[in-house]
Design an enzyme around this catalytic site. Structure first.
Site, short mmCIF file in Angstrom:
data_model
loop_
_atom_site.label_atom_id
_atom_site.label_comp_id
_atom_site.label_asym_id
_atom_site.label_seq_id
_atom_site.Cartn_x
_atom_site.Cartn_y
_atom_site.Cartn_z
CD GLU A 51 -13.19 1.03 28.26
OE1 GLU A 51 -12.75 0.77 27.12
OE2 GLU A 51 -13.39 2.18 28.66
CG HIS A 105 -15.93 3.28 26.13
ND1 HIS A 105 -14.62 3.02 25.87
CD2 HIS A 105 -16.00 4.61 26.39
CE1 HIS A 105 -13.91 4.13 25.98
NE2 HIS A 105 -14.73 5.11 26.30
CG HIS A 157 -14.56 6.11 21.45
ND1 HIS A 157 -14.20 7.42 21.66
CD2 HIS A 157 -14.37 5.48 22.64
CE1 HIS A 157 -13.80 7.59 22.90
NE2 HIS A 157 -13.90 6.42 23.53
#
Length: 119
Positions: A93, A108, A112
């Site tokens: 993350e 991560h 996106h």
């Protein structure tokens, strides 16, 4: 009925399947864009390269294989049963708890952004 499951990809060079969210923004009233089939992730000149994404993924997988990660001071931190999954989650993350954002990157969240800007 409903949407079928996405087909996961494991290679950043693979063509992605198409996607149509059928969603409307509550703020603007505009539809969210769809993604046509056959597109691939591309370098985002002002943000991140596909090569960076692959490198970060390989570093995380290597850490899992050897059972430890490297913190920002160069120390080996064990991925044990007590804290290992939390450490990996923070690395993936790239949260404020990440032990080494410079080395493990922002896989991560950057993923996106790459997906959102693919078209």
């Amino acid at each position: 009925t409903g949407l079928r499951r996405m087909i996961p990809f494991h290679n950043f060079d693979e063509e992605l399947e198409g996607y149509s969210p059928h969603l409307t923004s509550l703020v603007s009233g505009l539809n969210y864009a769809s993604r046509p089939a056959g597109l691939c992730l591309q370098d985002l000149v002002d943000f991140v390269d596909v090569q960076d994404m692959a490198r970060w993924r390989e570093r995380m997988l290597h850490s899992i294989d050897i059972g430890h990660c490297i913190d920002s001071e160069g120390q080996e931190i064990p991925l044990d049963s007590e804290r290992g999954i939390d450490i990996l989650g923070s690395l993936l993350e790239a949260s404020h708890d990440s032990l080494n954002c410079d080395y493990y990157g922002n896989l991560h969240n950057s993923g996106h952004v790459m997906m959102a800007r693919i078209h």
